[in-house]
Structures are given as C-alpha cells and as structure tokens.
Design a protein around this motif. Structure first.
Motif, PDB file in Angstrom:
ATOM      1  N   GLU A  18      -2.032   9.400  -7.423  1.00 53.44           N
ATOM      2  CA  GLU A  18      -2.127   7.796  -8.021  1.00 53.44           C
ATOM      3  C   GLU A  18      -1.556   6.812  -6.957  1.00 53.44           C
ATOM      4  N   ALA A  19      -0.623   7.354  -6.327  1.00 50.08           N
ATOM      5  CA  ALA A  19       0.161   6.547  -5.386  1.00 50.08           C
ATOM      6  C   ALA A  19      -0.697   6.060  -4.198  1.00 50.08           C
ATOM      7  N   THR A  20      -1.478   6.838  -3.711  1.00 54.31           N
ATOM      8  CA  THR A  20      -2.499   6.367  -2.829  1.00 54.31           C
ATOM      9  C   THR A  20      -3.515   5.806  -3.143  1.00 54.31           C
ATOM     10  N   ALA A  21      -4.236   6.244  -4.253  1.00 57.95           N
ATOM     11  CA  ALA A  21      -5.330   5.448  -4.865  1.00 57.95           C
ATOM     12  C   ALA A  21      -5.446   4.115  -5.155  1.00 57.95           C
ATOM     13  N   LYS A  22      -3.989   3.532  -5.535  1.00 52.56           N
ATOM     14  CA  LYS A  22      -4.035   2.391  -5.793  1.00 52.56           C
ATOM     15  C   LYS A  22      -4.198   1.325  -4.561  1.00 52.56           C
ATOM     16  N   TYR A  23      -3.889   1.959  -3.393  1.00 52.57           N
ATOM     17  CA  TYR A  23      -4.119   1.369  -1.885  1.00 52.57           C
ATOM     18  C   TYR A  23      -5.333   1.382  -1.636  1.00 52.57           C
ATOM     19  N   CYS A  24      -6.154   2.500  -1.967  1.00 45.38           N
ATOM     20  CA  CYS A  24      -7.381   2.876  -1.413  1.00 45.38           C
ATOM     21  C   CYS A  24      -8.388   1.537  -2.143  1.00 45.38           C
ATOM     22  N   ALA A  25      -7.919   1.249  -3.300  1.00 47.18           N
ATOM     23  CA  ALA A  25      -8.849   0.351  -4.240  1.00 47.18           C
ATOM     24  C   ALA A  25      -8.265  -1.340  -3.631  1.00 47.18           C
ATOM     25  N   ILE A  26      -7.466  -1.337  -2.751  1.00 47.69           N
ATOM     26  CA  ILE A  26      -7.195  -3.033  -2.370  1.00 47.69           C
ATOM     27  C   ILE A  26      -8.354  -3.736  -1.900  1.00 47.69           C
ATOM     28  N   LEU A  27      -8.615  -4.846  -2.140  1.00 47.46           N
ATOM     29  CA  LEU A  27      -9.700  -5.393  -1.827  1.00 47.46           C
ATOM     30  C   LEU A  27      -9.283  -6.862  -1.158  1.00 47.46           C
ATOM     31  N   ASP A  28      -9.200  -6.971   0.288  1.00 49.81           N
ATOM     32  CA  ASP A  28      -8.639  -8.292   0.844  1.00 49.81           C
ATOM     33  C   ASP A  28      -9.748  -8.772   1.667  1.00 49.81           C
ATOM     34  N   THR A  29      -9.917 -10.153   1.860  1.00 51.85           N
ATOM     35  CA  THR A  29     -10.715 -10.609   2.789  1.00 51.85           C
ATOM     36  C   THR A  29     -10.045 -10.542   4.185  1.00 51.85           C
ATOM     37  N   ARG A  30      -8.877 -10.361   4.460  1.00 52.68           N
ATOM     38  CA  ARG A  30      -8.243 -10.343   5.698  1.00 52.68           C
ATOM     39  C   ARG A  30      -8.404  -8.926   6.282  1.00 52.68           C
ATOM     40  N   PHE A  31      -8.445  -7.813   5.564  1.00 49.69           N
ATOM     41  CA  PHE A  31      -8.573  -6.557   6.129  1.00 49.69           C
ATOM     42  C   PHE A  31      -9.235  -5.609   5.105  1.00 49.69           C
ATOM     43  N   VAL A  32      -9.857  -4.449   6.008  1.00 53.98           N
ATOM     44  CA  VAL A  32     -10.535  -3.570   5.222  1.00 53.98           C
ATOM     45  C   VAL A  32      -9.538  -2.190   4.997  1.00 53.98           C
TER      46      VAL A  32
END
Length: 181
Positions: free
Chosen positions: A77-91
């Motif tokens: 779960e700890a990694t999954a929340k970071y994998c789901a980040i959507l940010d226009t500055r980075f992928v």
C-alpha cells in the motif's frame, strides 16, 4: 585443544570487530553525492523509510521530470499511493525488477534509459546500501550516476549493525562475482 578454542574465539572476536570497524567506514560514512538536475530519479525498493517521499519531493523541486519507483513489494500500500501520483511537473513510473534485487533495479534503469534517452540518474536508497548500489549501477548504466541517501537516522543495536554490514558485504561480493550486466 583449549588453545585451539582460544584461538578460534580470538579469531571470531577480531572478525566481528573488523567487520564493525570496516563497515562503519565503508557503509556508514559512504559517499553521498550532491543533488543536481538529472534525467530520472530512481528510488530503490526496500523499507518504507521515507525514500519514496524523498524521491517525490526532489521531483517537486524540479530535480527531474521522471521518478522511477522500484515496486518489488507488489501490492504494498505504501508504494501504491506513490505509483498513483498524477502531477504535470513529473511522471511516476513503478517498475517491478527482475530479479528482485539491486541488479534487477539497475537492469530496468538501463532499459528505461535506453528507451527514453536518459544519460543521468539520481539513485535513492538507504545510506548503508549506497556503496554496493553505486558499484552495481556502474556495471549496468553508462551515464552519470548520483547517489543519495534517505535523509533520516537509523537507530539500531550493535548486533543489527553487524548484520547490516555483513549483509551488504556479502551482497557486494556477489556483485563483484557477477560482473557487468
């Protein structure tokens, strides 16, 4: 017989002390590179000790437009929340290394670099892993490699430090035997 046991005991004490002293200088005092702009930030798998957050923070500061998280604890779960980040500055990319080792992480980094034209990376792990990770990535990646430790303190017992130093040393020996990727 008693003399042989005494010598064996002395040899064991010296080996443990040598590992502790050597480990302190090789791993605890390992070189940490300054932060600089890179093509990708690669966060190695392992404990959820703040490394994912640190990689994302660096991307938010503009260090890179690419963050790669080693997702060898699939379903964590700890990694999954970071994998789901959507940010226009980075992928953010989450990749499961094969094999699930530092070498596997270096191999997927080399592949991603070839696919995306990356020539520089910043690798994030815990401080005690940096020397071995630097060696392995140097065997697999031809570009500029910068290494950063997760900015935190680790409080452990003397026995835990001895185990950490032994683990890293054995892993280093394995990497030396494996050679280039």
């Amino acid at each position: 017989m008693a003399v042989a046991v005494a010598y064996a005991g002395l040899a064991l004490v010296l080996a443990v002390a040598g590992l502790g002293i050597g480990g302190y200088f090789v791993y605890t005092k390992s070189r940490i590179d300054p932060v600089a702009r890179v093509d990708a930030i690669v966060v190695l798998g392992g404990d959820h000790d703040g490394r994912q957050e640190y990689g994302i923070e660096l991307a938010q500061q503009g260090i890179s437009r690419n963050v790669v998280l080693s997702d060898w604890l699939t379903g964590a779960e700890a990694t999954a929340k970071y994998c789901a980040i959507l940010d226009t500055r980075f992928v953010v990319r989450c990749v499961r290394p094969v094999p699930s080792t530092t070498r596997g992480e270096a191999l997927f980094t080399r592949q991603l670099a070839a696919e995306n034209g990356w020539t520089s990376i910043l690798v994030i792990s815990w401080r005690y892993h940096l020397p071995r990770a630097r060696y392995i990535f140097g065997q697999c990646f031809d570009g500029e490699i910068r290494m950063r430790a997760v900015p935190r303190d680790y409080r452990r017992s003397l026995a835990a430090w001895e185990y950490t130093y032994l683990y890293q040393t054995v892993g280093y020996a394995k990497a030396l035997l494996q050679g280039a990727c």
